[in-house]
Design a protein around this motif. Structure first.
Motif, PDB file in Angstrom:
ATOM      1  N   UNK A  51     -54.069  30.619  22.300  1.00 35.45           N
ATOM      2  CA  UNK A  51     -54.463  31.464  20.897  1.00 35.45           C
ATOM      3  C   UNK A  51     -53.497  30.027  19.846  1.00 35.45           C
ATOM      4  N   UNK A  52     -54.854  30.353  18.890  1.00 33.57           N
ATOM      5  CA  UNK A  52     -54.893  29.463  18.263  1.00 33.57           C
ATOM      6  C   UNK A  52     -54.264  30.412  16.569  1.00 33.57           C
ATOM      7  N   UNK A  53     -53.361  29.945  15.522  1.00 32.88           N
ATOM      8  CA  UNK A  53     -53.782  31.225  14.473  1.00 32.88           C
ATOM      9  C   UNK A  53     -54.743  30.912  13.443  1.00 32.88           C
ATOM     10  N   UNK A  54     -55.776  29.716  13.477  1.00 34.45           N
ATOM     11  CA  UNK A  54     -57.008  29.360  13.054  1.00 34.45           C
ATOM     12  C   UNK A  54     -58.066  28.892  13.330  1.00 34.45           C
ATOM     13  N   UNK A  55     -59.076  28.834  12.487  1.00 38.21           N
ATOM     14  CA  UNK A  55     -60.345  28.014  13.039  1.00 38.21           C
ATOM     15  C   UNK A  55     -59.765  26.244  13.444  1.00 38.21           C
ATOM     16  N   UNK A  56     -59.297  25.973  12.188  1.00 42.09           N
ATOM     17  CA  UNK A  56     -58.308  24.864  11.479  1.00 42.09           C
ATOM     18  C   UNK A  56     -58.269  24.171  12.516  1.00 42.09           C
ATOM     19  N   UNK A  57     -57.279  24.977  12.774  1.00 43.69           N
ATOM     20  CA  UNK A  57     -55.430  24.922  13.749  1.00 43.69           C
ATOM     21  C   UNK A  57     -56.450  24.561  14.948  1.00 43.69           C
ATOM     22  N   UNK A  58     -57.140  24.970  15.884  1.00 43.20           N
ATOM     23  CA  UNK A  58     -57.791  25.035  17.005  1.00 43.20           C
ATOM     24  C   UNK A  58     -59.189  23.656  16.897  1.00 43.20           C
TER      25      UNK A  58
END
Length: 136
Positions: A51-58
């Motif tokens: 699981x990522x904190x944000x779409x950008x991070x993902x």
């Protein structure tokens, strides 16, 4: 046949009783690659996915491996504008707001950027309907 689109699920819960978990588990069983996004669970596993904190991070973490095509939103309508901004920034093709989620201004911004926008619809129900009618 083309590969199935990658679906980022924004607001995915780790609780099996939550709609986001049920819908995501269904799409995963149907062969879709899921990218989990929820800052509350960042770094944890949900349905076997990091699981990522944000779409950008993902998108940054997965660059060169997968491209997020659909951003499936399980967030309040008022929380959609920053999700749309990220979806545009990462080059997603579609923003899908689940049942009960409508944000006309964010939808207009996404459409103006060339994204397909679906609001107030459940991706699981629509997928199952397509299968039952033989079109998916």
């Amino acid at each position: 046949m083309s590969a199935k689109p990658v679906i980022a699920v924004v607001g995915l819960s780790n609780r099996p009783d939550r709609p986001s978990y049920d819908v995501t588990a269904y799409m995963q069983r149907e062969g879709y690659r899921i990218v989990a996004v929820n800052p509350m669970y960042a770094g944890q596993q949900i349905l076997g996915e990091h699981c990522y904190a944000s779409l950008t991070e993902a998108a940054q973490a997965l660059a060169g491996q997968v491209t997020i095509s659909i951003v499936d939103c399980f967030r309040k309508s008022a929380d959609i504008p920053p999700v749309v901004d990220e979806a545009i920034a990462i080059g997603a093709a579609c923003v899908w707001m689940q049942q009960g989620i409508v944000n006309d201004a964010a939808a207009a911004k996404a459409k103006a950027a060339g994204l397909t926008v679906i609001m107030d619809r459940c991706i699981k129900i629509d997928h199952a309907m397509g299968i039952s009618h033989g079109v998916l």
